[in-house]
Write an enzyme that holds these catalytic residues in place. Structure first.
Site, PDB file in Angstrom:
ATOM      1  N   HIS A  13     -11.229  -3.812  -8.718  1.00 52.80           N
ATOM      2  CA  HIS A  13     -11.365  -3.270  -9.950  1.00 52.80           C
ATOM      3  C   HIS A  13     -12.914  -2.769  -9.774  1.00 52.80           C
ATOM      4  O   HIS A  13     -13.531  -2.545 -11.068  1.00 52.80           O
ATOM      5  CB  HIS A  13     -11.388  -3.954 -11.048  1.00 52.80           C
ATOM      6  CG  HIS A  13      -9.978  -4.127 -11.497  1.00 52.80           C
ATOM      7  ND1 HIS A  13      -9.005  -3.274 -12.130  1.00 52.80           N
ATOM      8  CD2 HIS A  13      -8.973  -5.024 -10.874  1.00 52.80           C
ATOM      9  CE1 HIS A  13      -7.635  -3.831 -12.030  1.00 52.80           C
ATOM     10  NE2 HIS A  13      -7.672  -4.899 -11.361  1.00 52.80           N
TER      11      HIS A  13
ATOM     12  N   LEU B 227       0.420  -3.517  -2.495  1.00 54.97           N
ATOM     13  CA  LEU B 227      -0.148  -3.305  -0.940  1.00 54.97           C
ATOM     14  C   LEU B 227      -0.273  -1.604  -0.860  1.00 54.97           C
ATOM     15  O   LEU B 227      -0.408  -1.255   0.296  1.00 54.97           O
ATOM     16  CB  LEU B 227       0.740  -3.680  -0.042  1.00 54.97           C
ATOM     17  CG  LEU B 227       0.932  -5.330   0.114  1.00 54.97           C
ATOM     18  CD1 LEU B 227       1.850  -5.905   1.110  1.00 54.97           C
ATOM     19  CD2 LEU B 227      -0.266  -5.985   0.200  1.00 54.97           C
ATOM     20  N   SER B 228      -0.346  -0.861  -1.997  1.00 57.44           N
ATOM     21  CA  SER B 228      -0.503   0.604  -1.963  1.00 57.44           C
ATOM     22  C   SER B 228       0.418   1.432  -1.220  1.00 57.44           C
ATOM     23  O   SER B 228       0.128   2.147  -0.238  1.00 57.44           O
ATOM     24  CB  SER B 228      -1.987   0.853  -1.083  1.00 57.44           C
ATOM     25  OG  SER B 228      -2.928   0.260  -2.084  1.00 57.44           O
ATOM     26  N   SER B 229       1.723   1.134  -1.590  1.00 60.96           N
ATOM     27  CA  SER B 229       2.571   1.961  -1.021  1.00 60.96           C
ATOM     28  C   SER B 229       2.532   3.352  -1.346  1.00 60.96           C
ATOM     29  O   SER B 229       2.939   4.252  -0.487  1.00 60.96           O
ATOM     30  CB  SER B 229       4.319   1.495  -1.371  1.00 60.96           C
ATOM     31  OG  SER B 229       4.277   1.404  -2.673  1.00 60.96           O
TER      32      SER B 229
ATOM     33  N   ASP C  97      -7.431   2.827  -2.201  1.00 60.14           N
ATOM     34  CA  ASP C  97      -6.155   2.781  -1.572  1.00 60.14           C
ATOM     35  C   ASP C  97      -6.113   3.764  -0.593  1.00 60.14           C
ATOM     36  O   ASP C  97      -5.913   3.643   0.718  1.00 60.14           O
ATOM     37  CB  ASP C  97      -4.957   2.659  -2.526  1.00 60.14           C
ATOM     38  CG  ASP C  97      -5.144   1.569  -3.360  1.00 60.14           C
ATOM     39  OD1 ASP C  97      -5.881   0.778  -3.338  1.00 60.14           O
ATOM     40  OD2 ASP C  97      -4.554   1.598  -4.563  1.00 60.14           O
TER      41      ASP C  97
ATOM     42  N   TYR D  90      -4.013  -1.731 -16.476  1.00 63.51           N
ATOM     43  CA  TYR D  90      -4.666  -1.225 -15.688  1.00 63.51           C
ATOM     44  C   TYR D  90      -5.537   0.125 -16.439  1.00 63.51           C
ATOM     45  O   TYR D  90      -6.917   0.115 -16.280  1.00 63.51           O
ATOM     46  CB  TYR D  90      -4.152  -0.475 -14.311  1.00 63.51           C
ATOM     47  CG  TYR D  90      -5.073   0.064 -13.414  1.00 63.51           C
ATOM     48  CD1 TYR D  90      -5.707  -0.664 -12.384  1.00 63.51           C
ATOM     49  CD2 TYR D  90      -5.344   1.322 -13.323  1.00 63.51           C
ATOM     50  CE1 TYR D  90      -6.233  -0.107 -11.439  1.00 63.51           C
ATOM     51  CE2 TYR D  90      -6.331   2.050 -12.484  1.00 63.51           C
ATOM     52  CZ  TYR D  90      -6.807   1.134 -11.307  1.00 63.51           C
ATOM     53  OH  TYR D  90      -7.584   1.560 -10.601  1.00 63.51           O
TER      54      TYR D  90
HETATM   55  C1  GLA Z   1      -5.229  -0.747  -7.682  1.00 61.01           C
HETATM   56  C2  GLA Z   1      -5.778   0.869  -7.673  1.00 61.01           C
HETATM   57  C3  GLA Z   1      -6.998   0.979  -6.877  1.00 61.01           C
HETATM   58  C4  GLA Z   1      -7.887  -0.601  -7.305  1.00 61.01           C
HETATM   59  C5  GLA Z   1      -7.284  -1.628  -7.366  1.00 61.01           C
HETATM   60  C6  GLA Z   1      -8.235  -2.648  -7.933  1.00 61.01           C
HETATM   61  O1  GLA Z   1      -4.824  -0.904  -6.225  1.00 61.01           O
HETATM   62  O2  GLA Z   1      -4.780   1.748  -7.258  1.00 61.01           O
HETATM   63  O3  GLA Z   1      -7.804   2.043  -7.080  1.00 61.01           O
HETATM   64  O4  GLA Z   1      -8.446  -0.040  -8.714  1.00 61.01           O
HETATM   65  O5  GLA Z   1      -5.894  -1.451  -8.041  1.00 61.01           O
HETATM   66  O6  GLA Z   1      -9.065  -2.953  -7.137  1.00 61.01           O
END
Ligand code: GLA
Length: 394
Positions: free
Chosen positions: A39, A127-129, A174, A224
């Site tokens: 964050h 995991l940023s899919s 990400d 978020y």
């Molecule tokens: C998600 C968001 C990122 C980042 C993280 C927290 O993955 O996509 O941009 O803010 O949360 O670190």
């Protein structure tokens, strides 16, 4: 390596079967795990992710008209739209339309494509899919449009697509991790200057184990957005009180020295959010030093402090995540444990001495099952290369 090649070759055959012609470009972009620096990205601070050995894949062939046809094999769905009318629909196709939108916003006039998507990045798991898909789309379409785009540009295009078209307010962490990852390394990302430095992980002899909390990450979007807003408000209040200079653009501009003054003027919640971000930026620097010197004790302390701060000050942990982190820390061979990504669900991160990987996985999984009545999904990942593009001869 071989498994990945056969995955790509199989996808190319499926593309030819589905569209009656071969794919011209194949782009692969990995998911990421964030080691520390949570964050901080939308506060223009520091983060330390690494790309993992699980990718999203986009296959593309050009069309002479302006239609875009897409097959999402994993979902068993297809979609279609025109480059001339990009309209948000609230489903997976928005990510594809978003990529076209991002190119249009750069002043590029796209043409149509036949596209197919497959992914080995777990969905809704932190995991940023979605960033992996966005980066792979940017890479494939960039090549398909005859542009010479760099990985950093793929990351910026993916970020723009997700923020401005899909409507998720995420930061650059990400897509940058996915586009610029390096094998055996974490990336120290300065989210203000967009500077990326590779920090070797292998020196510290660490394995990365991920254990799922059983809670889907997507349930957390409201939280978020709330945190993004709270950070802006905290900065605004600090500016009004004269603690942050009028020119301050983000919480990055505040430092540990400001904390006692901040505590006097900020509302308690705003103060806690600011304290997390300020402390987390310091922890990223300390973590990089500890990785470089191989100081495993320091790494463990920093992970624990990061998790405490995410739970207490940032309020993005859950009982399952807290439980997994404490039980991880009790296992022999665990250097440290923490949530990773936005929080509120998804995978937890455990840095483990390589020889203990399987025993730790077994112990945490058994204990989780005894406590929550189900065996958690777990995954050992490797710090891996970032996105790449293959041009196929047709
Ligand atoms: C998600 C968001 C990122 C980042 C993280 C927290 O993955 O996509 O941009 O803010 O949360 O670190």
């Amino acid at each position: 390596m071989e498994a990945r090649e056969s995955w790509v070759e199989g996808a190319c055959s499926n593309f030819a079967r589905d569209y009656g012609r071969p794919a011209r470009w194949v782009a692969l972009a990995p998911g990421r795990v964030n080691l520390i620096g949570e964050h901080t990205d939308y506060n223009e601070g520091l983060a330390l992710p690494c790309a993992i050995d699980r990718q999203a894949m986009v296959l593309a062939a050009p069309r002479s008209d302006r239609r875009v046809r897409v097959r999402a094999w994993d979902l068993g769905e297809t979609g279609e739209f025109s480059c001339d009318s990009l309209v948000r629909q609230g489903n997976w196709l928005d990510f594809v339309q978003g990529a076209f939108f991002a190119f249009c916003e750069q002043g590029i006039d796209p043409h149509g494509f036949d596209l197919a998507i497959a992914s080995r990045v777990p969905l809704n798991a932190g995991l940023s899919s979605s960033a992996a898909l966005g980066v792979a789309l940017a890479a494939a379409l960039g090549a398909g449009l005859g542009l010479d785009t760099s990985p950093a540009e793929w990351a910026r295009l993916a970020h723009r697509a997700e923020n401005e078209f899909v409507g998720v307010r995420c930061g650059i962490l990400d897509p940058f991790a996915s586009a610029l990852g390096r094998e055996g390394h974490a990336l120290r990302i300065d989210c203000r200057t967009e500077t990326v430095d590779a920090v070797p992980i292998s020196g510290a002899e660490l394995a990365i184990l991920l254990v799922h909390s059983g809670v889907e990450r997507r349930l957390a979007e409201g939280v978020y957005d709330e945190r993004v807003l709270e950070c802006r408000e905290a900065l605004e209040a600090a500016r009004r009180a004269g603690i942050a200079p009028a020119s301050a653009r983000a919480l990055r501009d505040l430092e540990a020295d400001h904390l006692s003054q901040l505590e006097e003027v900020l509302e308690p919640v705003a103060f806690r959010r600011a304290r997390h971000v300020i402390g987390e930026n310091v922890r990223v620097e300390a973590f990089c030093r500890a990785l470089t010197t191989g100081d495993l004790d320091a790494l463990g302390v920093l992970l624990a402090e990061g998790q405490d701060s995410l739970r207490e000050d940032y309020a993005v942990s859950t009982p399952e995540i807290d439980w997994l982190c404490s039980s991880g820390r009790e296992c022999e061979g665990v250097v440290g444990s923490r949530l990773t990504g936005a929080g509120m669900g998804g995978f937890t991160l455990h840095l483990v001495l390589p020889g203990h990987l399987e025993s730790v996985r077994e112990r945490i999984s058994e204990a989780f099952q005894a406590r929550f009545g189900r065996r958690p999904e777990s995954l050992a990942v490797l710090p891996s290369r970032g996105a790449w593009l293959e041009t196929r001869s047709v």
